[in-house]
Design a protein around this motif. Structure first.
Motif, PDB file in Angstrom:
ATOM      1  N   GLY A   1       0.788  -1.209   0.067  1.00 26.27           N
ATOM      2  CA  GLY A   1       0.092  -0.163  -0.034  1.00 26.27           C
ATOM      3  C   GLY A   1       0.853   1.254  -0.013  1.00 26.27           C
ATOM      4  O   GLY A   1       0.466   2.253  -0.648  1.00 26.27           O
ATOM      5  N   PHE A   2       1.913   1.367   0.866  1.00 24.60           N
ATOM      6  CA  PHE A   2       2.730   2.321   0.921  1.00 24.60           C
ATOM      7  C   PHE A   2       3.467   2.546  -0.198  1.00 24.60           C
ATOM      8  O   PHE A   2       3.387   3.946  -0.810  1.00 24.60           O
ATOM      9  CB  PHE A   2       3.765   2.259   2.020  1.00 24.60           C
ATOM     10  CG  PHE A   2       4.799   3.327   2.111  1.00 24.60           C
ATOM     11  CD1 PHE A   2       4.577   4.386   3.005  1.00 24.60           C
ATOM     12  CD2 PHE A   2       5.921   2.998   1.358  1.00 24.60           C
ATOM     13  CE1 PHE A   2       5.871   5.390   3.078  1.00 24.60           C
ATOM     14  CE2 PHE A   2       6.913   4.035   1.619  1.00 24.60           C
ATOM     15  CZ  PHE A   2       6.904   5.107   2.211  1.00 24.60           C
ATOM     16  N   ASP A   3       3.961   1.649  -0.994  1.00 27.22           N
ATOM     17  CA  ASP A   3       4.850   1.410  -2.149  1.00 27.22           C
ATOM     18  C   ASP A   3       3.740   2.066  -3.395  1.00 27.22           C
ATOM     19  O   ASP A   3       4.362   3.006  -4.223  1.00 27.22           O
ATOM     20  CB  ASP A   3       5.459   0.114  -2.354  1.00 27.22           C
ATOM     21  CG  ASP A   3       6.408  -0.244  -1.239  1.00 27.22           C
ATOM     22  OD1 ASP A   3       6.895   0.839  -0.651  1.00 27.22           O
ATOM     23  OD2 ASP A   3       6.958  -1.252  -1.511  1.00 27.22           O
ATOM     24  N   ILE A   4       2.724   1.714  -3.515  1.00 28.31           N
ATOM     25  CA  ILE A   4       1.819   2.079  -4.752  1.00 28.31           C
ATOM     26  C   ILE A   4       1.317   3.359  -4.691  1.00 28.31           C
ATOM     27  O   ILE A   4       1.408   3.915  -5.611  1.00 28.31           O
ATOM     28  CB  ILE A   4       0.694   0.970  -4.676  1.00 28.31           C
ATOM     29  CG1 ILE A   4       0.009   0.776  -5.946  1.00 28.31           C
ATOM     30  CG2 ILE A   4      -0.589   1.351  -3.675  1.00 28.31           C
ATOM     31  CD1 ILE A   4      -1.051  -0.230  -6.360  1.00 28.31           C
ATOM     32  N   ILE A   5       1.218   3.865  -3.417  1.00 26.74           N
ATOM     33  CA  ILE A   5       0.894   5.334  -3.220  1.00 26.74           C
ATOM     34  C   ILE A   5       1.865   6.106  -3.825  1.00 26.74           C
ATOM     35  O   ILE A   5       1.537   7.195  -4.668  1.00 26.74           O
ATOM     36  CB  ILE A   5       0.357   5.553  -1.859  1.00 26.74           C
ATOM     37  CG1 ILE A   5      -0.863   4.928  -1.372  1.00 26.74           C
ATOM     38  CG2 ILE A   5       0.212   7.167  -1.628  1.00 26.74           C
ATOM     39  CD1 ILE A   5      -1.291   5.113  -0.013  1.00 26.74           C
ATOM     40  N   PHE A   6       2.922   5.722  -3.265  1.00 31.20           N
ATOM     41  CA  PHE A   6       4.316   6.821  -3.826  1.00 31.20           C
ATOM     42  C   PHE A   6       4.791   6.516  -5.229  1.00 31.20           C
ATOM     43  O   PHE A   6       5.069   7.576  -5.748  1.00 31.20           O
ATOM     44  CB  PHE A   6       5.435   6.415  -2.864  1.00 31.20           C
ATOM     45  CG  PHE A   6       5.302   7.415  -1.574  1.00 31.20           C
ATOM     46  CD1 PHE A   6       5.628   8.600  -1.442  1.00 31.20           C
ATOM     47  CD2 PHE A   6       4.666   6.873  -0.310  1.00 31.20           C
ATOM     48  CE1 PHE A   6       5.878   9.342  -0.419  1.00 31.20           C
ATOM     49  CE2 PHE A   6       4.551   7.347   0.832  1.00 31.20           C
ATOM     50  CZ  PHE A   6       5.024   8.751   1.034  1.00 31.20           C
ATOM     51  N   ILE A   7       4.638   5.251  -5.530  1.00 32.84           N
ATOM     52  CA  ILE A   7       4.938   5.178  -7.079  1.00 32.84           C
ATOM     53  C   ILE A   7       3.707   6.037  -7.945  1.00 32.84           C
ATOM     54  O   ILE A   7       4.246   6.600  -9.029  1.00 32.84           O
ATOM     55  CB  ILE A   7       4.725   3.505  -7.573  1.00 32.84           C
ATOM     56  CG1 ILE A   7       5.844   2.899  -6.712  1.00 32.84           C
ATOM     57  CG2 ILE A   7       4.700   3.396  -8.944  1.00 32.84           C
ATOM     58  CD1 ILE A   7       5.909   1.431  -6.779  1.00 32.84           C
ATOM     59  N   THR A   8       2.516   5.807  -7.448  1.00 38.73           N
ATOM     60  CA  THR A   8       1.293   6.546  -8.299  1.00 38.73           C
ATOM     61  C   THR A   8       1.584   8.150  -8.075  1.00 38.73           C
ATOM     62  O   THR A   8       1.558   8.851  -9.029  1.00 38.73           O
ATOM     63  CB  THR A   8      -0.003   6.466  -7.554  1.00 38.73           C
ATOM     64  OG1 THR A   8      -0.116   5.092  -7.620  1.00 38.73           O
ATOM     65  CG2 THR A   8      -1.024   6.981  -8.425  1.00 38.73           C
ATOM     66  N   LEU A   9       1.860   8.582  -7.068  1.00 36.59           N
ATOM     67  CA  LEU A   9       2.249   9.886  -6.874  1.00 36.59           C
ATOM     68  C   LEU A   9       3.512  10.588  -7.529  1.00 36.59           C
ATOM     69  O   LEU A   9       3.430  11.528  -8.379  1.00 36.59           O
ATOM     70  CB  LEU A   9       2.452  10.365  -5.461  1.00 36.59           C
ATOM     71  CG  LEU A   9       1.373  10.261  -4.431  1.00 36.59           C
ATOM     72  CD1 LEU A   9       1.755  10.593  -3.002  1.00 36.59           C
ATOM     73  CD2 LEU A   9       0.382  11.445  -4.921  1.00 36.59           C
ATOM     74  N   SER A  10       4.314   9.501  -7.794  1.00 36.45           N
ATOM     75  CA  SER A  10       5.686   9.984  -8.753  1.00 36.45           C
ATOM     76  C   SER A  10       5.383  10.196 -10.101  1.00 36.45           C
ATOM     77  O   SER A  10       5.718  11.024 -10.749  1.00 36.45           O
ATOM     78  CB  SER A  10       6.765   8.750  -8.397  1.00 36.45           C
ATOM     79  OG  SER A  10       7.401   8.630  -7.121  1.00 36.45           O
ATOM     80  N   TYR A  11       4.512   9.024 -10.428  1.00 32.17           N
ATOM     81  CA  TYR A  11       3.961   9.296 -11.918  1.00 32.17           C
ATOM     82  C   TYR A  11       3.136  10.167 -12.234  1.00 32.17           C
ATOM     83  O   TYR A  11       2.880  10.691 -13.360  1.00 32.17           O
ATOM     84  CB  TYR A  11       3.533   7.754 -12.484  1.00 32.17           C
ATOM     85  CG  TYR A  11       4.596   7.030 -13.019  1.00 32.17           C
ATOM     86  CD1 TYR A  11       5.370   7.086 -14.147  1.00 32.17           C
ATOM     87  CD2 TYR A  11       5.241   5.867 -11.998  1.00 32.17           C
ATOM     88  CE1 TYR A  11       6.444   6.372 -14.480  1.00 32.17           C
ATOM     89  CE2 TYR A  11       6.279   5.194 -12.254  1.00 32.17           C
ATOM     90  CZ  TYR A  11       6.736   5.276 -13.551  1.00 32.17           C
ATOM     91  OH  TYR A  11       8.093   4.704 -14.129  1.00 32.17           O
TER      92      TYR A  11
END
Length: 316
Positions: A211-221
């Motif tokens: 959950g943490f990783d997917i949130i920050f990956i999404t924000l990065s993109y």
């Protein structure tokens, strides 16, 4: 094996039945699974060899890719040999402690892979949104620190799952695991005791890591896309976007398969058990198979190096 009130006290051995409902065709299912494993081993090993031998690829993006390839090899090797032993050689038994160790390894490598994907997304974010500072921010030292942090995070968060099973759950209704590998909830559900703490911690780990990783990956993109679409020249936009395509494909394949498997396992009560197990298997086998193919096709430097290797072996 000591039995008390119809339960089994601390069983030394568990039995993995493979794919429940498909036992009669497991031999044939093992053939494509074995082929996927061999291709994944070959593809990821080739990526590792190319990155190691080509000094121009000793950059954060390619070193992250090498870490991803090594993790994919380790992850698929955790499950395939034992799975094929069940499917082909009728060797379903596994020591209880060995089963817990396999469970911990699988979930640790899943967490490491997710962390590496996050690191790769941050690398693309800095490279596109702040290109002049990319070389000074994403140094080899930072990448080493990220790698160590990702491994420690996954290993330490996964360890309590193992400890909670070993120390809390003593009595089991059965020793037969309806799965083809030692998955956390498949083991926990065997217990004849309260498993609420185990279930809550399992969900906590899943959402803390993925959950943490997917949130920050999404924000990065989101930031990357905003930057790319604000570029004045069409060629510059296409070039910037092209550097992200491979990572986006790997990101979607890993998380979509992961969340689909996760939610069908916990909330898909009307879905046949063999669907759950097949999805779980594909979640662990498909990313190691596709990652080197995606990066091999979409990354020019790796594609050129692969062509050079194979063309040099063809006699003129």
């Amino acid at each position: 094996m000591f039995k008390l009130n119809g339960t089994i006290f601390m069983p030394p051995v568990l039995t993995l039945i493979g794919i429940p409902g498909l036992e009669s065709v497991q031999f044939w299912i093992g053939i494509p699974f074995c082929a996927m494993y061999i291709i994944a081993l070959f593809g990821n090993s080739l990526i590792l060899v190319i990155i190691k031998s080509e000094r121009s690829l000793h950059e954060p993006m390619y070193l992250s890719l090498a870490m991803l390839g090594a993790t994919d090899i380790a992850l698929s090797t955790c499950i395939l040999p034992k799975m094929l032993g069940i499917f082909w050689f009728h060797l379903p038994d596994i020591y209880f402690d060995a089963c817990l160790f396999q469970m911990w390894l699988i979930h640790t490598f899943q967490g490491i892979e997710s962390g590496i994907l996050l690191a790769m997304a941050l690398d693309r974010y800095v490279a596109i949104c702040d290109p002049l500072r990319h070389a000074t921010i994403f140094t080899h030292k930072l990448l080493t620190q990220i790698g160590v942090g990702v491994m420690l995070r996954a290993a330490l968060l996964g360890a309590p799952c193992l400890i909670l099973i070993k120390c809390r759950l003593k009595h089991f209704r059965t020793t037969v695991v309806s799965h083809s590998y030692c998955e956390h909830m498949a083991i926990v559900k065997l217990a004849a005791e309260d498993i609420q703490v185990n279930k809550i911690y399992g969900l906590f780990v899943a959402f803390t890591l993925l959950g943490f990783d997917i949130i920050f990956i999404t924000l990065s993109y989101i930031r990357i896309f905003i930057t790319v679409f604000n570029l004045p020249q069409r060629e510059a936009r296409l070039k910037a976007f092209n550097t992200c395509i491979a990572h986006i494909c790997v990101f979607l394949e890993f998380y979509l398969l992961g969340f689909f498997s996760f939610f069908t396992h916990r909330f898909g009560f009307h879905i046949p058990p063999y669907i759950h197990i097949l999805l779980s298997n594909l979640y662990l086998l498909v990313p190691p198979l596709l990652n080197p193919i995606v990066y091999g096709v979409k990354t020019k430097q790796i594609r050129d190096r692969v062509s050079k290797i194979f063309h040099s072996k063809i006699p003129s």
